[in-house]
Design a protein around this motif. Structure first.
Motif, PDB file in Angstrom:
ATOM      1  N   VAL A  68      -4.867   1.316  10.868  1.00 42.22           N
ATOM      2  CA  VAL A  68      -4.319   0.541   9.755  1.00 42.22           C
ATOM      3  C   VAL A  68      -5.420  -0.299   9.119  1.00 42.22           C
ATOM      4  CG1 VAL A  68      -2.746  -1.312   9.120  1.00 42.22           C
ATOM      5  CG2 VAL A  68      -1.968   0.501  10.652  1.00 42.22           C
ATOM      6  N   GLY A  69      -6.255  -0.910   9.986  1.00 38.31           N
ATOM      7  CA  GLY A  69      -7.357  -1.722   9.467  1.00 38.31           C
ATOM      8  C   GLY A  69      -8.326  -0.904   8.630  1.00 38.31           C
ATOM      9  N   ILE A  70      -8.642   0.312   9.108  1.00 37.31           N
ATOM     10  CA  ILE A  70      -9.554   1.173   8.355  1.00 37.31           C
ATOM     11  C   ILE A  70      -8.933   1.576   7.028  1.00 37.31           C
ATOM     12  CG2 ILE A  70     -10.696   3.423   8.347  1.00 37.31           C
ATOM     13  CD1 ILE A  70     -11.011   3.155  11.375  1.00 37.31           C
ATOM     14  N   ARG A  71      -7.644   1.949   7.072  1.00 40.96           N
ATOM     15  CA  ARG A  71      -6.970   2.336   5.827  1.00 40.96           C
ATOM     16  C   ARG A  71      -6.976   1.181   4.826  1.00 40.96           C
ATOM     17  NH1 ARG A  71      -3.517   5.359   9.435  1.00 40.96           N
ATOM     18  NH2 ARG A  71      -2.112   3.586   9.672  1.00 40.96           N
ATOM     19  N   CYS A  72      -6.728  -0.014   5.323  1.00 42.64           N
ATOM     20  CA  CYS A  72      -6.726  -1.178   4.434  1.00 42.64           C
ATOM     21  C   CYS A  72      -8.106  -1.417   3.828  1.00 42.64           C
ATOM     22  CB  CYS A  72      -6.256  -2.424   5.185  1.00 42.64           C
ATOM     23  SG  CYS A  72      -4.492  -2.428   5.557  1.00 42.64           S
ATOM     24  N   ARG A  73      -9.161  -1.248   4.646  1.00 38.12           N
ATOM     25  CA  ARG A  73     -10.510  -1.447   4.125  1.00 38.12           C
ATOM     26  C   ARG A  73     -10.864  -0.385   3.088  1.00 38.12           C
ATOM     27  NH1 ARG A  73     -11.653  -3.752   9.276  1.00 38.12           N
ATOM     28  NH2 ARG A  73     -11.940  -1.730  10.275  1.00 38.12           N
ATOM     29  N   LEU A  74     -10.446   0.864   3.349  1.00 38.77           N
ATOM     30  CA  LEU A  74     -10.703   1.918   2.374  1.00 38.77           C
ATOM     31  C   LEU A  74     -10.003   1.621   1.051  1.00 38.77           C
ATOM     32  CD1 LEU A  74     -10.335   5.080   4.638  1.00 38.77           C
ATOM     33  CD2 LEU A  74     -12.433   4.307   3.533  1.00 38.77           C
ATOM     34  N   LEU A  75      -8.736   1.254   1.122  1.00 37.49           N
ATOM     35  CA  LEU A  75      -7.982   0.958  -0.096  1.00 37.49           C
ATOM     36  C   LEU A  75      -8.524  -0.285  -0.792  1.00 37.49           C
ATOM     37  CD1 LEU A  75      -4.378   1.749   1.188  1.00 37.49           C
ATOM     38  CD2 LEU A  75      -5.658   3.031  -0.521  1.00 37.49           C
ATOM     39  N   SER A  76      -8.910  -1.290  -0.012  1.00 39.34           N
ATOM     40  CA  SER A  76      -9.493  -2.501  -0.609  1.00 39.34           C
ATOM     41  C   SER A  76     -10.784  -2.165  -1.333  1.00 39.34           C
ATOM     42  CB  SER A  76      -9.747  -3.558   0.463  1.00 39.34           C
ATOM     43  OG  SER A  76      -8.537  -4.022   1.020  1.00 39.34           O
ATOM     44  N   GLY A  77     -11.614  -1.339  -0.698  1.00 43.13           N
ATOM     45  CA  GLY A  77     -12.869  -0.951  -1.339  1.00 43.13           C
ATOM     46  C   GLY A  77     -12.643  -0.220  -2.646  1.00 43.13           C
ATOM     47  N   LEU A  78     -11.539   0.526  -2.736  1.00 43.25           N
ATOM     48  CA  LEU A  78     -11.232   1.278  -3.945  1.00 43.25           C
ATOM     49  C   LEU A  78     -10.409   0.476  -4.944  1.00 43.25           C
ATOM     50  CD1 LEU A  78     -10.500   4.779  -2.363  1.00 43.25           C
ATOM     51  CD2 LEU A  78     -12.483   4.113  -3.737  1.00 43.25           C
ATOM     52  N   GLY A  79     -10.233  -0.836  -4.663  1.00 44.39           N
ATOM     53  CA  GLY A  79      -9.656  -1.722  -5.667  1.00 44.39           C
ATOM     54  C   GLY A  79      -8.218  -2.147  -5.449  1.00 44.39           C
ATOM     55  N   PHE A  80      -7.577  -1.752  -4.341  1.00 42.63           N
ATOM     56  CA  PHE A  80      -6.183  -2.120  -4.098  1.00 42.63           C
ATOM     57  C   PHE A  80      -6.111  -3.515  -3.469  1.00 42.63           C
ATOM     58  CE2 PHE A  80      -6.014   2.421  -4.395  1.00 42.63           C
ATOM     59  CZ  PHE A  80      -4.748   2.735  -4.851  1.00 42.63           C
ATOM     60  N   ASP A  81      -5.238  -4.367  -4.012  1.00 45.15           N
ATOM     61  CA  ASP A  81      -4.972  -5.630  -3.342  1.00 45.15           C
ATOM     62  C   ASP A  81      -3.768  -5.448  -2.414  1.00 45.15           C
ATOM     63  OD1 ASP A  81      -2.670  -5.699  -4.967  1.00 45.15           O
ATOM     64  OD2 ASP A  81      -3.623  -6.976  -6.464  1.00 45.15           O
ATOM     65  N   HIS A  82      -3.408  -6.515  -1.670  1.00 46.84           N
ATOM     66  CA  HIS A  82      -2.359  -6.398  -0.657  1.00 46.84           C
ATOM     67  C   HIS A  82      -1.030  -5.981  -1.290  1.00 46.84           C
ATOM     68  CE1 HIS A  82      -0.178  -7.134   3.056  1.00 46.84           C
ATOM     69  NE2 HIS A  82       0.698  -7.862   2.376  1.00 46.84           N
ATOM     70  N   GLN A  85       1.442  -2.233  -0.718  1.00 41.51           N
ATOM     71  CA  GLN A  85       2.833  -2.157  -0.276  1.00 41.51           C
ATOM     72  C   GLN A  85       3.711  -1.360  -1.243  1.00 41.51           C
ATOM     73  OE1 GLN A  85       3.092  -3.427   2.758  1.00 41.51           O
ATOM     74  NE2 GLN A  85       0.959  -4.082   2.470  1.00 41.51           N
ATOM     75  N   MET A  86       3.185  -1.058  -2.430  1.00 42.95           N
ATOM     76  CA  MET A  86       3.978  -0.345  -3.434  1.00 42.95           C
ATOM     77  C   MET A  86       4.088   1.139  -3.079  1.00 42.95           C
ATOM     78  SD  MET A  86       2.250  -2.083  -6.823  1.00 42.95           S
ATOM     79  CE  MET A  86       2.851  -0.766  -7.903  1.00 42.95           C
ATOM     80  N   PRO A  87       5.218   1.784  -3.404  1.00 37.94           N
ATOM     81  CA  PRO A  87       5.311   3.238  -3.209  1.00 37.94           C
ATOM     82  C   PRO A  87       4.340   3.962  -4.130  1.00 37.94           C
ATOM     83  CG  PRO A  87       7.222   2.420  -4.414  1.00 37.94           C
ATOM     84  CD  PRO A  87       6.469   1.217  -3.948  1.00 37.94           C
ATOM     85  N   THR A  88       3.878   5.102  -3.691  1.00 37.11           N
ATOM     86  CA  THR A  88       2.880   5.854  -4.458  1.00 37.11           C
ATOM     87  C   THR A  88       3.369   6.172  -5.866  1.00 37.11           C
ATOM     88  OG1 THR A  88       2.051   6.847  -2.414  1.00 37.11           O
ATOM     89  CG2 THR A  88       1.455   7.933  -4.470  1.00 37.11           C
ATOM     90  N   ARG A  89       4.658   6.491  -5.995  1.00 36.87           N
ATOM     91  CA  ARG A  89       5.200   6.866  -7.306  1.00 36.87           C
ATOM     92  C   ARG A  89       5.145   5.724  -8.314  1.00 36.87           C
ATOM     93  NH1 ARG A  89       9.638   6.381  -3.920  1.00 36.87           N
ATOM     94  NH2 ARG A  89      11.105   4.701  -4.443  1.00 36.87           N
ATOM     95  N   ALA A  90       5.005   4.478  -7.815  1.00 36.52           N
ATOM     96  CA  ALA A  90       4.957   3.325  -8.713  1.00 36.52           C
ATOM     97  C   ALA A  90       3.569   3.141  -9.337  1.00 36.52           C
ATOM     98  CB  ALA A  90       5.359   2.058  -7.967  1.00 36.52           C
ATOM     99  N   HIS A  91       2.573   3.852  -8.821  1.00 40.64           N
ATOM    100  CA  HIS A  91       1.205   3.716  -9.348  1.00 40.64           C
ATOM    101  C   HIS A  91       0.969   4.700 -10.488  1.00 40.64           C
ATOM    102  CE1 HIS A  91      -0.298   0.946  -6.302  1.00 40.64           C
ATOM    103  NE2 HIS A  91       0.292   1.666  -5.382  1.00 40.64           N
TER     104      HIS A  91
END
Length: 468
Positions: A39-53, A57-63
């Motif tokens: 989970v920590g790695i996934r969060c760091r990957l997403l954070s690096g790519l610009g996702f905030d907290h 938490q949003m469903p993929t379809r909402a992006h």
């Protein structure tokens, strides 16, 4: 004895059960730790790519489509495959995510194959280059700049060898024509030279010629005295659906644009870079302050959305002819499109059959047709190949008007921009800002790298917890 054996077996079974329970408990703790670490790695990957907290938490379809592409990219990086294939990974990234991805791939310990139009990205992430040209695949050691240098050296050597062979062939042909039917000893020498000539002609020295270079040209209107656009103490926030006070996107913006401006706008996605271009054109009005424009100002704007709104059934020729009420002849429209690499059948086929890069060229032709004082470009390098980006940069440098563009392409920014405007995203309820960066683009990327280290997204030059 039998009961004694049974007792010993019961004792052994109890010991086995105890060990099994401890092992199961240890295995559970390991799995929980690995799960938490994952989970920590996934969060760091997403954070690096610009996702905030909140975005995580949003469903993929909402992006939007661009953010979904980042999710797919994060998934591919998390799996740590032996072979990672990336096809234009920078298209939907902002400068923050791009810089982080460069960090990541530079320390990737497995094989990665990248197709990209971003020259700076390739230079920082690759150690070898494969070049497809003339239906052949050639392999070069080193990054993209090294490939260009080595290819130029090889081409110069091949060209020199080809000229030398041409001289030898001419000399041999002359000797054969002169002595082929003469004295016996000279005739033998002529026959020997015929064999040498045949060998040279059977093994030609190939020269790696470039394709015809695309030249773009943006004619401008007669210059206007500065300032062409004035941004005075501007703030902006999109109105809310319930009619309540909008959340301010940024405030205290003071800028000027004239016919000599060369401005690159950078910043994270969602900060309001495209919105700022809309403020300059007047598509939207500021919630505070004033944006003034010269009465005779002509502005031409390029956006990916404009490309998507083109009539897919129309041909490029008919699209150009529809730009003015009086229309233009087919011959004139085809001649104009030819300057932008859309000649022959490309100009006559429906737009829906054009590639993304060809549609961008059509949009550039439309911009040039308007002869503007100022060009506004929103991510103009998406879908363009490296050669067209070079041609675009040279055309913008030769343009006699002002240029303001949003881009994350290092090559375009370094070749064209004299100023760097950074759009900073608001945080903790505070609005963002638009500020002038008083240094180079490379210095700005170095600051971003330091921010990644401070935020724990990278450590010691590697992405934390991923490449270990």
């Amino acid at each position: 004895e039998m009961w004694g054996d049974v007792g010993r077996c019961d004792h052994a079974l109890t010991l086995v059960q105890s060990v099994s329970e401890r092992s199961a408990d240890r295995l559970l703790r390991v799995r929980l730790w690995e799960s938490a670490r994952g989970v920590g790695i996934r969060c760091r990957l997403l954070s690096g790519l610009g996702f905030d907290h909140e975005m995580m938490q949003m469903p993929t379809r909402a992006h939007s489509g661009g953010w979904r592409m980042r999710i797919v990219l994060a998934q591919a990086l998390f799996l740590k495959p032996d072979l990672l294939l990336l096809d234009e990974p920078t298209n939907h990234l902002d400068i923050h995510a791009l810089t982080w991805l460069e960090f990541f791939l530079a320390n990737w310990e497995r094989t990665v194959l990248i197709v990209s139009h971003d020259r700076g990205f390739l230079n920082k992430t690759t150690t070898a280059t494969m070049f497809i040209h003339g239906k052949r695949l050639r392999y070069y050691g080193g990054n993209y700049d090294t490939f260009l240098r080595v290819r130029a050296e090889n081409r110069a050597h091949s060209s020199a060898m080809a000229k030398q062979n041409e001289r030898r062939v001419a000399h041999l042909k002359g000797f054969i024509a002169r002595f082929g039917h003469g004295a016996k000893n000279l005739a033998k020498q002529a026959q020997s030279r015929m064999k040498i000539l045949q060998r040279i002609q059977d093994e030609p020295c190939e020269v790696d010629f470039d394709d015809p270079y695309l030249r773009l040209q943006f004619p401008s209107a007669s210059p206007l005295p500065p300032p062409c656009i004035t941004v005075a103490n501007v703030a902006f926030g999109y109105p809310l659906a319930d009619g309540s006070i909008p959340k301010t996107l940024y405030q205290n913006c003071d800028f000027g644009v004239d016919c000599e401006s060369r401005v690159a706008i950078v910043g994270p996605n969602g900060a309001g870079k495209s919105t700022f271009l809309k403020l300059l054109t007047g598509e939207i009005e500021p919630t505070e302050g004033h944006v003034g424009r010269h009465a005779k100002l002509v502005v031409a704007k390029f956006t990916q959305h404009h490309i998507e709104m083109m009539d897919p059934e129309k041909s490029s020729v008919n699209h150009m002819r529809s730009l003015t009420q009086e229309g233009v002849s087919v011959e004139e429209a085809r001649k104009y499109l030819g300057r932008f690499g859309l000649s022959g059948d490309l100009a006559l086929n429906p737009i829906k059959f054009l590639s993304g890069g060809q549609k961008s060229r059509l949009a550039f032709a439309e911009l040039a047709w308007r002869s503007p004082h100022i060009l506004l470009l929103d991510e103009p390098t998406n879908h363009l190949d490296l050669e067209t980006i070079e041609a675009l940069a040279m055309a913008l440098n030769q343009f006699d008007g002002g240029v303001v563009f949003v881009s994350h392409d290092e090559r375009l920014i370094e070749m064209v921009a004299d100023e760097l405007w950074v759009v900073n995203k608001g945080a903790n309820g505070e609005p963002g800002s638009v500020a002038v960066w008083h240094s180079s683009y490379e210095d700005y990327k170095e600051r971003l790298q330091q921010e990644f280290v401070s935020a724990g997204l990278v450590s010691g030059g590697t992405v934390r917890g991923v490449n270990a």
